[in-house]
Write a protein that holds these residues in place. Structure first.
Motif, PDB file in Angstrom:
ATOM      1  N   GLN A  61       0.620  -1.113   0.071  1.00 22.54           N
ATOM      2  CA  GLN A  61       0.085   0.068   0.063  1.00 22.54           C
ATOM      3  C   GLN A  61       0.957   1.369  -0.051  1.00 22.54           C
ATOM      4  O   GLN A  61       0.406   2.418  -0.763  1.00 22.54           O
ATOM      5  N   SER A  65       0.226   4.168  -2.815  1.00 23.53           N
ATOM      6  CA  SER A  65      -0.310   5.566  -2.282  1.00 23.53           C
ATOM      7  C   SER A  65       0.741   6.520  -2.538  1.00 23.53           C
ATOM      8  O   SER A  65       0.273   7.637  -3.178  1.00 23.53           O
ATOM      9  N   GLU A  66       2.082   6.264  -2.702  1.00 19.62           N
ATOM     10  CA  GLU A  66       2.837   7.217  -3.270  1.00 19.62           C
ATOM     11  C   GLU A  66       2.938   7.628  -4.660  1.00 19.62           C
ATOM     12  O   GLU A  66       2.909   8.917  -4.779  1.00 19.62           O
ATOM     13  N   GLU A  68      -0.116   7.671  -6.213  1.00 16.19           N
ATOM     14  CA  GLU A  68      -1.629   7.991  -6.316  1.00 16.19           C
ATOM     15  C   GLU A  68      -2.714   7.121  -7.039  1.00 16.19           C
ATOM     16  O   GLU A  68      -3.503   7.502  -7.995  1.00 16.19           O
TER      17      GLU A  68
END
Length: 104
Positions: A61, A65-66, A68
């Motif tokens: 994750q 997340s980094e 997007e």
């Protein structure tokens, strides 16, 4: 090294040089299952030009997340560790090949 898995721990090193198309996917995702055989077919065809990596977003994750990643499959093309292109959703083989060719 045509098609391989990457994870949060070694992600930056794995995509750090050359051209790498990263498939952000999950096992429960229908379109991800549809694109998997296309990537397997494409990988040997682009060998020497680009690598293709798969990152399971459920297990990694932090990386998802980094970059997007909000929907899957998301395919991000990295050149020397930097994202240069991105497509979201199922893509036919021809479009993925053209994406790689554009940056090769």
């Amino acid at each position: 090294m045509a098609l391989y898995d990457v994870n949060d721990a070694g992600f930056k090193e794995e995509i750090g040089s050359g051209l790498t198309l990263v498939d952000f996917w999950a096992p429960w995702c229908g379109p991800c299952k549809m694109i998997a055989p296309i990537l397997e077919e494409l990988a040997p065809e682009v060998e020497g030009k680009a690598n293709i990596a798969k990152l399971n977003v459920d297990e990694n994750q932090a990386t998802a997340s980094e970059y997007e990643v909000m929907s899957i499959p998301t395919l991000i093309l990295f050149k020397d560790g930097e994202p240069v292109d991105k497509v979201v959703g199922f893509q036919p083989k021809e479009q993925l090949a053209a994406l790689i060719e554009k940056h090769a």
